[in-house]
Design a protein around this motif. Structure first.
Motif, PDB file in Angstrom:
ATOM      1  N   SER A 198       0.845  -1.200   0.000  1.00  0.00           N
ATOM      2  CA  SER A 198       0.000   0.000   0.000  1.00  0.00           C
ATOM      3  C   SER A 198       0.883   1.253   0.000  1.00  0.00           C
ATOM      4  O   SER A 198       2.011   1.221   0.482  1.00  0.00           O
ATOM      5  CB  SER A 198      -0.905  -0.017   1.225  1.00  0.00           C
ATOM      6  OG  SER A 198      -0.102   0.118   2.376  1.00  0.00           O
ATOM      7  N   PRO A 199       0.370   2.356  -0.568  1.00  0.00           N
ATOM      8  CA  PRO A 199       1.229   3.515  -0.863  1.00  0.00           C
ATOM      9  C   PRO A 199       2.128   3.960   0.275  1.00  0.00           C
ATOM     10  O   PRO A 199       3.319   4.210   0.066  1.00  0.00           O
ATOM     11  CB  PRO A 199       0.220   4.597  -1.223  1.00  0.00           C
ATOM     12  CG  PRO A 199      -0.924   3.851  -1.801  1.00  0.00           C
ATOM     13  CD  PRO A 199      -1.002   2.558  -1.033  1.00  0.00           C
ATOM     14  N   ILE A 200       1.594   4.063   1.493  1.00  0.00           N
ATOM     15  CA  ILE A 200       2.421   4.644   2.551  1.00  0.00           C
ATOM     16  C   ILE A 200       3.438   3.648   3.081  1.00  0.00           C
ATOM     17  O   ILE A 200       4.606   3.980   3.286  1.00  0.00           O
ATOM     18  CB  ILE A 200       1.536   5.183   3.683  1.00  0.00           C
ATOM     19  CG1 ILE A 200       0.769   6.398   3.155  1.00  0.00           C
ATOM     20  CG2 ILE A 200       2.366   5.564   4.892  1.00  0.00           C
ATOM     21  CD1 ILE A 200      -0.242   6.937   4.110  1.00  0.00           C
ATOM     22  N   VAL A 201       3.020   2.395   3.258  1.00  0.00           N
ATOM     23  CA  VAL A 201       3.948   1.409   3.818  1.00  0.00           C
ATOM     24  C   VAL A 201       5.045   1.078   2.800  1.00  0.00           C
ATOM     25  O   VAL A 201       6.201   0.867   3.177  1.00  0.00           O
ATOM     26  CB  VAL A 201       3.198   0.125   4.239  1.00  0.00           C
ATOM     27  CG1 VAL A 201       4.130  -0.812   4.976  1.00  0.00           C
ATOM     28  CG2 VAL A 201       2.011   0.480   5.115  1.00  0.00           C
ATOM     29  N   PHE A 202       4.675   1.103   1.527  1.00  0.00           N
ATOM     30  CA  PHE A 202       5.621   0.750   0.466  1.00  0.00           C
ATOM     31  C   PHE A 202       6.942   1.506   0.579  1.00  0.00           C
ATOM     32  O   PHE A 202       8.010   0.940   0.420  1.00  0.00           O
ATOM     33  CB  PHE A 202       4.966   1.029  -0.896  1.00  0.00           C
ATOM     34  CG  PHE A 202       5.810   0.635  -2.068  1.00  0.00           C
ATOM     35  CD1 PHE A 202       5.796  -0.675  -2.549  1.00  0.00           C
ATOM     36  CD2 PHE A 202       6.614   1.561  -2.705  1.00  0.00           C
ATOM     37  CE1 PHE A 202       6.563  -1.044  -3.640  1.00  0.00           C
ATOM     38  CE2 PHE A 202       7.389   1.195  -3.800  1.00  0.00           C
ATOM     39  CZ  PHE A 202       7.357  -0.107  -4.260  1.00  0.00           C
ATOM     40  N   VAL A 203       6.875   2.827   0.859  1.00  0.00           N
ATOM     41  CA  VAL A 203       8.096   3.640   0.880  1.00  0.00           C
ATOM     42  C   VAL A 203       8.899   3.468   2.161  1.00  0.00           C
ATOM     43  O   VAL A 203       9.934   4.105   2.334  1.00  0.00           O
ATOM     44  CB  VAL A 203       7.788   5.137   0.670  1.00  0.00           C
ATOM     45  CG1 VAL A 203       7.257   5.363  -0.726  1.00  0.00           C
ATOM     46  CG2 VAL A 203       6.808   5.648   1.703  1.00  0.00           C
ATOM     47  N   ALA A 204       8.391   2.598   3.074  1.00  0.00           N
ATOM     48  CA  ALA A 204       9.155   2.367   4.296  1.00  0.00           C
ATOM     49  C   ALA A 204       9.648   0.931   4.374  1.00  0.00           C
ATOM     50  O   ALA A 204      10.103   0.468   5.407  1.00  0.00           O
ATOM     51  CB  ALA A 204       8.298   2.692   5.519  1.00  0.00           C
ATOM     52  N   ARG A 205       9.527   0.213   3.273  1.00  0.00           N
ATOM     53  CA  ARG A 205       9.935  -1.191   3.290  1.00  0.00           C
ATOM     54  C   ARG A 205      10.838  -1.472   2.097  1.00  0.00           C
ATOM     55  O   ARG A 205      10.830  -0.726   1.108  1.00  0.00           O
ATOM     56  CB  ARG A 205       8.703  -2.099   3.180  1.00  0.00           C
ATOM     57  CG  ARG A 205       7.721  -1.987   4.328  1.00  0.00           C
ATOM     58  CD  ARG A 205       8.241  -2.679   5.584  1.00  0.00           C
ATOM     59  NE  ARG A 205       7.219  -2.673   6.624  1.00  0.00           N
ATOM     60  CZ  ARG A 205       7.106  -1.712   7.542  1.00  0.00           C
ATOM     61  NH1 ARG A 205       7.954  -0.697   7.537  1.00  0.00           N
ATOM     62  NH2 ARG A 205       6.159  -1.771   8.461  1.00  0.00           N
ATOM     63  N   GLY A 206      11.567  -2.581   2.211  1.00  0.00           N
ATOM     64  CA  GLY A 206      12.372  -3.023   1.073  1.00  0.00           C
ATOM     65  C   GLY A 206      13.535  -2.095   0.785  1.00  0.00           C
ATOM     66  O   GLY A 206      14.193  -1.601   1.697  1.00  0.00           O
ATOM     67  N   ILE A 207      13.772  -1.836  -0.519  1.00  0.00           N
ATOM     68  CA  ILE A 207      14.945  -1.045  -0.895  1.00  0.00           C
ATOM     69  C   ILE A 207      14.577   0.363  -1.344  1.00  0.00           C
ATOM     70  O   ILE A 207      15.442   1.211  -1.523  1.00  0.00           O
ATOM     71  CB  ILE A 207      15.743  -1.752  -2.018  1.00  0.00           C
ATOM     72  CG1 ILE A 207      14.824  -2.081  -3.199  1.00  0.00           C
ATOM     73  CG2 ILE A 207      16.423  -3.004  -1.490  1.00  0.00           C
ATOM     74  CD1 ILE A 207      15.569  -2.621  -4.408  1.00  0.00           C
ATOM     75  N   ALA A 208      13.273   0.622  -1.528  1.00  0.00           N
ATOM     76  CA  ALA A 208      12.860   1.944  -2.001  1.00  0.00           C
ATOM     77  C   ALA A 208      13.390   3.092  -1.130  1.00  0.00           C
ATOM     78  O   ALA A 208      13.821   4.114  -1.667  1.00  0.00           O
ATOM     79  CB  ALA A 208      11.346   2.026  -2.116  1.00  0.00           C
ATOM     80  N   PRO A 209      13.398   2.954   0.210  1.00  0.00           N
ATOM     81  CA  PRO A 209      13.885   4.078   1.025  1.00  0.00           C
ATOM     82  C   PRO A 209      15.318   4.476   0.665  1.00  0.00           C
ATOM     83  O   PRO A 209      15.676   5.643   0.758  1.00  0.00           O
ATOM     84  CB  PRO A 209      13.817   3.530   2.447  1.00  0.00           C
ATOM     85  CG  PRO A 209      12.752   2.494   2.396  1.00  0.00           C
ATOM     86  CD  PRO A 209      12.866   1.863   1.038  1.00  0.00           C
ATOM     87  N   LEU A 210      16.134   3.493   0.225  1.00  0.00           N
ATOM     88  CA  LEU A 210      17.509   3.824  -0.157  1.00  0.00           C
ATOM     89  C   LEU A 210      17.495   4.754  -1.368  1.00  0.00           C
ATOM     90  O   LEU A 210      18.247   5.723  -1.442  1.00  0.00           O
ATOM     91  CB  LEU A 210      18.301   2.559  -0.481  1.00  0.00           C
ATOM     92  CG  LEU A 210      18.284   1.452   0.580  1.00  0.00           C
ATOM     93  CD1 LEU A 210      19.212   0.307   0.172  1.00  0.00           C
ATOM     94  CD2 LEU A 210      18.709   2.000   1.934  1.00  0.00           C
TER      95      LEU A 210
END
Lengths: 130, 293, 353
Positions: free
Chosen positions: C158-170
């Motif tokens: 989901s849009p908000i959680v997505f940017v706090a998981r995985g490698i996207a934050p890097l």
């Protein structure tokens, strides 16, 4: 060893002031044959002046045969200007003092005395050249 | 003779205003060069061009044979103490020396330490807490210990009191002798430069008015005083730098290499300060000339 | 140059890494307990109904921590861009120290490369640390979010959680940092640079899931029947006399739904299903013997919808699009960060003095 000073209001170029101060010291026997002049670096550091000014002054003195550089050591006095005239200083000074006393008696102030002396000195110099 | 700085038709434009224009110079190496002019005349622009801080809009400039800031080798050859002698306020004096050591392959650490010690600067002191004079001395130490061939300084003493000014120039001249360092320093006051320079550049309103060896300049400039006359009647080889007239008398400062024979003139010497002032005031003098005609 | 960069970066670096260390310590201490509670709950719940209730309660019990940690990872790149990126060069320009450092025996390019490289690396590293710690701690909650329908908006795709998981934050961190540095180089003053960086970065964070992310990977598009099993929220509006029904469906478990609309028999989009005035098949039934309202409309409602030919068109990213989307988005921001860095180098070499 002598210490240089510069008078920035004199209108005399710094290099000439250095030359004159050395000659003055030589005449008054304050600087004698064999004695060392301050190194260029010392003069520069003391007066905050251009090193070439000092070099030029020393070259001029060298050219007149008054000093000579000794590589790696510095610049040394090779000739004195006091010479035989030094002995005559005393009597001449006495004469001058007498003359000064006369001038004061005649009612002259310091500036008039100086003016008279300088004009006489100059015209005498010009007659010699002529 | 090698050349310290060589400029051909050099110019720098900011927007529509030329901060420096048509500047052609040929400064010999190993000299102490004074760059004088009023504030905003283009001194900083010329110096910034010389160290590659900015790029020219016209013409070319070469310093010690290379293009300014072309690469590390060129940067190592030219030292720069910028206006207001910037230092890192949060870094200590010792940090600054470390910075110099890390960023300059030719760094002379013994020299830097000796200077700091002689200046009685506490190595642990933050640069931001130093006095203006001390900060200038720290910046000068960085410039000297880098061991460049040419050290350029932009108004280094403008903000200093007379004593700090004297001490700064003493240190600079000493380094110039000790390391046969070429120096270019700018000031809006001739008195700062009078003793220290043997080569002078006068820059007014973005243009170089005169440049040359100080002795040559002094020898070729004369003050002529005499009965009032039209300056256009002067011989062609006598270039008028400045002029002023009263009802009966004219006073000119002229530049000429030939002797002046006209018996109407009383010929006098011009000091360095008067010479510079003559060039600086030349602009204001022009309208007077029109009035005379 | 490395020494000088680190020396200048000391305070800012210490603040962020210090804060992260405290956070990581707190997560390390509480994480195992959370995982244990979760595992025990799963083992004990037994029937699907009970488990569903456990999931819901477990999530609700921890939702503030979940949200708070999410915020840390979502805001960290912005903070880095504003406080590390923007002042990196402007501070030198404002104090004139660039004129000191540019005249040491080091080219402007190398100076900038060292600063941008080292601090940029620190930016990615700091964000990486935060993501690893937060992801690890939130793992049971992510699991919970995936396993029950009422918390779909907390699924990791989901849009908000997505940017706090995985490698996207890097990718976000690299981008925010490069953005800050570049804006700083162009604007030349710290405060305006910080403000512009913040505004632009937040705008990108908002616009990205709205307009860009859905298309990074082709979404799944389907038109499905509306049934008692897959329906989501249903809204019955009887105010105007004619009852109207608005329908949403849950396309797939843990999916990110982009389009969810009702189409009529001829395939055209309708905003709502108009129901007959009398004998409305979707009228909710009476409360059950315990007094609880019925779980949904009667089966007759779905039969009616089917008979009238209404179907639901859904476009969505299923849960297994998470990694392809992460890779694409991270790659996109990496490219943007590189582009900005290139611009920054160009500007520093040509336009700064």
């Amino acid at each position: 060893m002598i210490e240089f000073h510069l008078d920035s209001d004199s209108g005399v170029s710094p290099y000439m002031q250095l030359v004159r101060q050395v000659k003055h010291a030589l005449r008054l026997d304050l600087l004698r044959e064999g004695e060392q002049l301050p190194t260029v670096k010392d003069v520069v550091a003391q007066l905050a002046i251009n090193p070439n000014t000092v070099l030029k002054a020393y070259r001029e003195l060298e050219h007149e045969g008054l000093v000579a550089p000794r590589p790696g050591l510095g610049t040394f006095v090779t000739r004195t200007l006091a010479g035989n005239s030094l002995a005559a200083h005393g009597p001449l000074r006495k004469d001058l003092e007498r003359w000064l006393a006369k001038a004061r008696l005649a009612g002259m102030d310091d500036e008039s005395i100086e003016a008279l002396f300088m004009t006489t000195f100059r015209s005498a110099g010009q007659e010699e050249i002529a | 003779m090698t050349v310290a700085l060589e400029a051909q038709g050099l110019g720098k434009k900011y927007g529509k205003r030329w901060a420096l224009s048509d500047c052609t110079l040929d400064i010999p190496a190993g000299r102490v060069v004074g760059l004088v002019g009023p504030n905003g005349a283009g001194k900083t622009t010329l110096l910034n061009l010389a160290v590659g801080q900015i790029q020219p809009s016209a013409g070319s400039i070469r310093v010690l044979g290379g293009r300014p800031a072309e690469g590390p080798a060129q940067l190592a050859k030219v030292g720069y103490v910028a206006q207001d002698t910037p230092t890192y306020a949060a870094l200590s004096v010792a940090d600054h020396l470390k910075l110099g050591a890390r960023l300059n392959p030719s760094w002379d650490d013994a020299l830097a330490r000796k200077r700091i010690e002689r200046l009685r600067l506490d190595p642990g002191h933050k640069a931001g807490k130093l006095s203006g004079g001390q900060r200038a001395q720290l910046a000068l130490t960085l410039g000297i210990a880098k061991r460049p061939e040419l050290l350029i300084l932009d108004e280094p003493v403008a903000a200093l009191d007379p004593l700090a000014r004297r001490e700064f120039l003493q240190g600079l001249m000493e380094a110039a002798v000790e390391h046969s360092l070429g120096v270019v320093l700018s000031s809006h006051l001739v008195s700062d430069l009078e003793r220290t320079c043997d080569y002078l550049i006068v820059i007014v309103e973005s243009r170089v008015r005169v440049a040359g060896d100080v002795d040559d300049l002094l020898a070729s400039h004369h003050r002529l005083t005499g009965p009032r006359r039209d300056p256009s009647t002067l011989p062609a080889d006598q270039h008028i730098v400045s002029e002023s007239h009263t009802d009966r008398q004219s006073t000119l400062i002229v530049r000429t290499d030939a002797p002046i024979h006209d018996p109407a003139w009383t010929v006098g010497q011009v000091g360095l300060e008067d010479l510079v002032l003559a060039y600086m005031s030349a602009e204001q003098a022009r309208p007077t000339l029109e009035a005379v005609r | 140059m490395i020494w000088l960069t680190l020396r200048q970066f000391r305070v800012q670096g210490a603040v962020v890494f210090g804060g992260l260390a405290v956070l990581a310590a707190a997560l390390l201490i509480t994480g195992p307990g959370l995982a244990d509670d979760y595992n025990e709950g799963i083992a004990a719940c037994g029937s699907p109904d009970n488990c569903s209730r456990f999931y819901r309660n477990f999530f609700i019990d921890h939702q503030y921590y979940f949200g708070g940690l999410l915020a840390v990872v979502v805001f960290l790149p912005g903070i880095i861009g504003v406080f590390w990126g923007a002042p990196l060069i402007t501070r030198e320009l404002e104090h004139g120290t660039h004129r000191l450092v540019w005249n040491q025996s080091i080219t402007r390019n190398r100076w900038l490369a060292a600063k941008v490289g080292l601090v940029g690396l620190a930016a990615v590293l700091a964000t990486g640390l935060a993501v690893v710690a937060v992801d690890w701690w939130s793992d049971p909650l992510d699991e919970t979010a995936l396993n029950q329908t009422e918390t779909t908006s907390a699924a990791r795709i989901s849009p908000i959680v997505f940017v706090a998981r995985g490698i996207a934050p890097l990718g976000y961190a690299a981008f925010a940092f490069a953005l800050g540095v570049t804006v700083g180089v162009i604007v030349r003053r710290t405060l305006p640079a910080m403000t512009i960086t913040l505004v632009v970065f937040i705008a990108v964070q908002i616009l990205m899931p709205m307009f860009v992310r859905p298309h990074l990977v082709s979404p799944v598009s389907r038109t499905i029947e509306i049934t008692a099993d897959n329906h989501g929220d249903l809204m019955l509006d009887q105010s105007s006399g004619t009852p109207r029904l608005r329908v949403e469906v849950d396309a797939a478990r843990g999916a990110w739904t982009i389009t969810d609309e009702t189409v009529n028999a001829s395939g055209n989009k309708v905003s709502e299903i108009v129901l007959p005035k009398s004998g409305n098949p979707c009228e909710p039934g009476p409360p059950d013997p315990n007094g609880e309202p019925p779980k949904g409309p009667p089966q007759a409602c779905f039969d009616y919808i089917k008979q009238q030919g209404f179907r639901q068109k859904v476009v969505y990213h299923p849960a297994d699009h998470f990694w392809p989307l992460q890779r694409a988005e991270t790659g996109l921001f990496a490219v943007l960060a590189l582009g900005l860095t290139g611009l920054c180098f160009y500007w520093t070499r040509r336009r700064l003095s």
